[in-house]
Design an enzyme around this catalytic site. Sequence first.
Site, mmCIF file in Angstrom:
data_model
loop_
_atom_site.group_PDB
_atom_site.id
_atom_site.type_symbol
_atom_site.label_atom_id
_atom_site.label_comp_id
_atom_site.label_asym_id
_atom_site.label_seq_id
_atom_site.Cartn_x
_atom_site.Cartn_y
_atom_site.Cartn_z
ATOM 1 N N MET A 47 0.847 -1.194 0.000
ATOM 2 C CA MET A 47 0.000 0.000 0.000
ATOM 3 C C MET A 47 0.883 1.245 0.000
ATOM 4 S SD MET A 47 -3.389 -1.016 2.113
ATOM 5 C CE MET A 47 -2.820 -0.571 3.731
ATOM 6 N N LEU A 50 6.707 3.160 1.664
ATOM 7 C CA LEU A 50 7.637 2.034 1.827
ATOM 8 C C LEU A 50 8.699 2.297 2.893
ATOM 9 C CD1 LEU A 50 8.114 1.064 -1.939
ATOM 10 C CD2 LEU A 50 6.381 0.286 -0.310
ATOM 11 N N SER A 52 11.837 -0.184 5.452
ATOM 12 C CA SER A 52 12.779 -1.307 5.300
ATOM 13 C C SER A 52 12.087 -2.667 5.324
ATOM 14 C CB SER A 52 13.823 -1.281 6.408
ATOM 15 O OG SER A 52 14.404 -0.031 6.455
ATOM 16 N N HIS A 54 9.243 -3.353 3.757
ATOM 17 C CA HIS A 54 8.909 -3.580 2.348
ATOM 18 C C HIS A 54 10.175 -3.876 1.539
ATOM 19 C CE1 HIS A 54 5.643 -0.629 3.588
ATOM 20 N NE2 HIS A 54 4.943 -1.677 3.190
ATOM 21 N N LYS A 176 4.799 -10.225 9.262
ATOM 22 C CA LYS A 176 4.207 -9.316 10.270
ATOM 23 C C LYS A 176 2.687 -9.433 10.255
ATOM 24 C CE LYS A 176 3.759 -4.932 9.465
ATOM 25 N NZ LYS A 176 2.567 -4.105 9.636
ATOM 26 N N ASP A 177 2.128 -9.507 9.026
ATOM 27 C CA ASP A 177 0.671 -9.601 8.877
ATOM 28 C C ASP A 177 0.308 -11.096 8.800
ATOM 29 O OD1 ASP A 177 -0.350 -6.627 8.285
ATOM 30 O OD2 ASP A 177 1.647 -6.910 7.463
ATOM 31 N N SER A 212 6.242 -0.502 10.348
ATOM 32 C CA SER A 212 4.911 -0.402 9.764
ATOM 33 C C SER A 212 4.742 1.023 9.253
ATOM 34 C CB SER A 212 3.872 -0.718 10.846
ATOM 35 O OG SER A 212 2.622 -0.192 10.484
HETATM 36 N N1 LIG Z 1 8.099 -4.845 9.308
HETATM 37 C C1 LIG Z 1 7.780 -5.632 8.298
HETATM 38 N N2 LIG Z 1 8.482 -6.765 8.094
HETATM 39 C C2 LIG Z 1 8.157 -7.593 7.073
HETATM 40 N N3 LIG Z 1 7.166 -7.364 6.197
HETATM 41 C C3 LIG Z 1 6.444 -6.246 6.363
HETATM 42 C C4 LIG Z 1 6.716 -5.326 7.408
HETATM 43 N N4 LIG Z 1 5.839 -4.310 7.314
HETATM 44 C C5 LIG Z 1 5.052 -4.566 6.257
HETATM 45 N N5 LIG Z 1 5.416 -5.743 5.685
HETATM 46 C C6 LIG Z 1 4.758 -6.401 4.564
HETATM 47 O O1 LIG Z 1 4.731 -5.523 3.458
HETATM 48 C C7 LIG Z 1 3.574 -5.803 2.696
HETATM 49 C C8 LIG Z 1 2.852 -4.509 2.456
HETATM 50 O O2 LIG Z 1 2.388 -4.033 3.701
HETATM 51 P P1 LIG Z 1 1.736 -2.593 3.901
HETATM 52 O O3 LIG Z 1 1.922 -1.804 2.662
HETATM 53 O O4 LIG Z 1 0.397 -2.720 4.515
HETATM 54 O O5 LIG Z 1 2.725 -1.957 4.949
HETATM 55 P P2 LIG Z 1 2.656 -1.881 6.486
HETATM 56 O O6 LIG Z 1 3.891 -1.251 6.943
HETATM 57 O O7 LIG Z 1 2.225 -3.215 6.991
HETATM 58 O O8 LIG Z 1 1.586 -0.806 6.720
HETATM 59 P P3 LIG Z 1 0.492 -0.784 7.798
HETATM 60 O O9 LIG Z 1 0.763 -1.852 8.794
HETATM 61 O O10 LIG Z 1 0.608 0.565 8.369
HETATM 62 O O11 LIG Z 1 -0.685 -1.050 6.905
HETATM 63 C C9 LIG Z 1 2.736 -6.802 3.473
HETATM 64 O O12 LIG Z 1 2.985 -8.100 2.940
HETATM 65 C C10 LIG Z 1 3.304 -6.678 4.862
HETATM 66 O O13 LIG Z 1 3.178 -7.856 5.622
HETATM 67 C C1 LIG Z 2 -1.659 -7.134 0.824
HETATM 68 C C2 LIG Z 2 -2.085 -5.681 0.749
HETATM 69 C C3 LIG Z 2 -1.124 -4.908 -0.170
HETATM 70 C C4 LIG Z 2 -3.470 -5.611 0.117
HETATM 71 O O1 LIG Z 2 -3.912 -4.284 0.044
HETATM 72 C C5 LIG Z 2 -2.136 -5.040 2.139
HETATM 73 O O2 LIG Z 2 -3.069 -5.671 2.931
HETATM 74 C C6 LIG Z 2 -0.796 -4.976 2.797
HETATM 75 O O3 LIG Z 2 -0.057 -4.102 2.392
HETATM 76 O O4 LIG Z 2 -0.488 -5.768 3.685
HETATM 77 N N1 BAL Z 3 -0.562 -4.304 6.431
HETATM 78 C C1 BAL Z 3 -1.981 -4.568 6.488
HETATM 79 C C2 BAL Z 3 -2.766 -3.591 5.721
HETATM 80 C C3 BAL Z 3 -3.714 -2.803 6.556
HETATM 81 O O1 BAL Z 3 -3.395 -2.494 7.700
HETATM 82 O O2 BAL Z 3 -4.793 -2.480 6.069
#
Ligand SMILES: Nc1ncnc2c1ncn2[C@@H]1O[C@H](COP(=O)(O)OP(=O)(O)OP(=O)(O)O)[C@@H](O)[C@H]1O
Ligand SMILES: CC(C)(CO)[C@@H](O)C(=O)[O-]
Ligand code: BAL
Length: 311
Positions: A47, A50, A52, A54, A176-177, A212
């Site tokens: 989403m 970006l 580290s 990502h 993380k998710d 995050s």
């Molecule tokens: N700290 C992290 N370590 C490993 N993977 C991560 C991390 N943060 C995010 N990701 C992964 O990056 C991908 C995109 O996540 P996303 O764009 O939602 O970012 P996010 O930092 O998780 O944002 P938020 O939690 O605020 O939605 C997902 O597969 C997520 O699991």
């Molecule tokens: C997988 C994803 C890109 C779907 O919008 C989102 O849930 C995220 O960033 O973890």
């Molecule tokens: N990383 C999960 C996307 C969300 O919080 O909606």
Amino acid sequence: MSTPANSASRALRIVRTAAELSTAIVQALEGLAPGNSPAALGLVPTMGALHSGHESLVSTAREQNDVLVVSIFVNELQFNDRADFERYPRTLDADIEILARAGADIVFAPEVSTVYPDGRPLVKLDSGALGEKFEGASRPGHFDGMLAVVAKLLHFCMPPASLGVPVAYRAYFGQKDAQQLVLINRMVADLNYPVEIRSVPIIRSAEGLALSSRNQFLTKEQAKAALVIHRALNLVKGRADRHEPLYLEDAAGLFEMEPLVELDYFELVDPRTLQELAFNCQDTPFTGEGLLLVAAKVGKVRLIDNMSLGY
Ligand SMILES: Nc1ncnc2c1ncn2[C@@H]1O[C@H](COP(=O)(O)OP(=O)(O)OP(=O)(O)O)[C@@H](O)[C@H]1O
Ligand SMILES: CC(C)(CO)[C@@H](O)C(=O)[O-]
Ligand code: BAL
């Protein structure tokens, strides 16, 4: 594994529509050196905003594939809270710079009208009982909305059969998710998607906070208080490593000492199904395997993290 294309010859393409994306994917696959067969295409859905975490997904996918697509789309359907959607950080220019440096081939940053041309989908994906637990309990509809967009992104980026050569197709998600990852694996299995889901370990700050995009909304004080999440996970992990009783309730008690952090759940589950495991309050030494899930609110920011226990 096939050899990744020479990074020196790689130029990042930014595409907005499905047609531009298909053309870019075909050209990137056709441009691979002969003998690079079977080729592999990796997709990293994000989403944006970006960090580290990502970058770790992107560099893993870069190493493992010939063609790398990163999607950036803030999917309104997975937000149950309008304010959360509106304030979600959008940093496309900076993201593109990061992805150019990381060696991505294609950034797919679609408009809403590309992803949902008819508005909200009439036919929906249902994340079932699992989608209503943990994150789903606090964010009703989140996982159905997440699956809707992931299903579409997997289709948008699918290597075309018309190329006439086999192309391995992989999509990368962060551990993380954890609940998201389990649900995506189930969707891919249940709907026979021709894609392999690969997961990438959690990246944390030097102090232990899982990175995050929403962390940028934390004040210094809140970010410091949020480190209790990692302390609690580590406390239980240490006990598990020593095959001691886990005493989860006592570890969850650490949160009571951090008034800025409001614990939502701290739960030991089966890593594959996310079914709760019954080690909670028992004096039984921990054996086997589990995943410790945690979610907490710090101000307006919801934080999640998890840790694997056992072998
Ligand atoms: N700290 C992290 N370590 C490993 N993977 C991560 C991390 N943060 C995010 N990701 C992964 O990056 C991908 C995109 O996540 P996303 O764009 O939602 O970012 P996010 O930092 O998780 O944002 P938020 O939690 O605020 O939605 C997902 O597969 C997520 O699991
Ligand atoms: C997988 C994803 C890109 C779907 O919008 C989102 O849930 C995220 O960033 O973890
Ligand atoms: N990383 C999960 C996307 C969300 O919080 O909606």
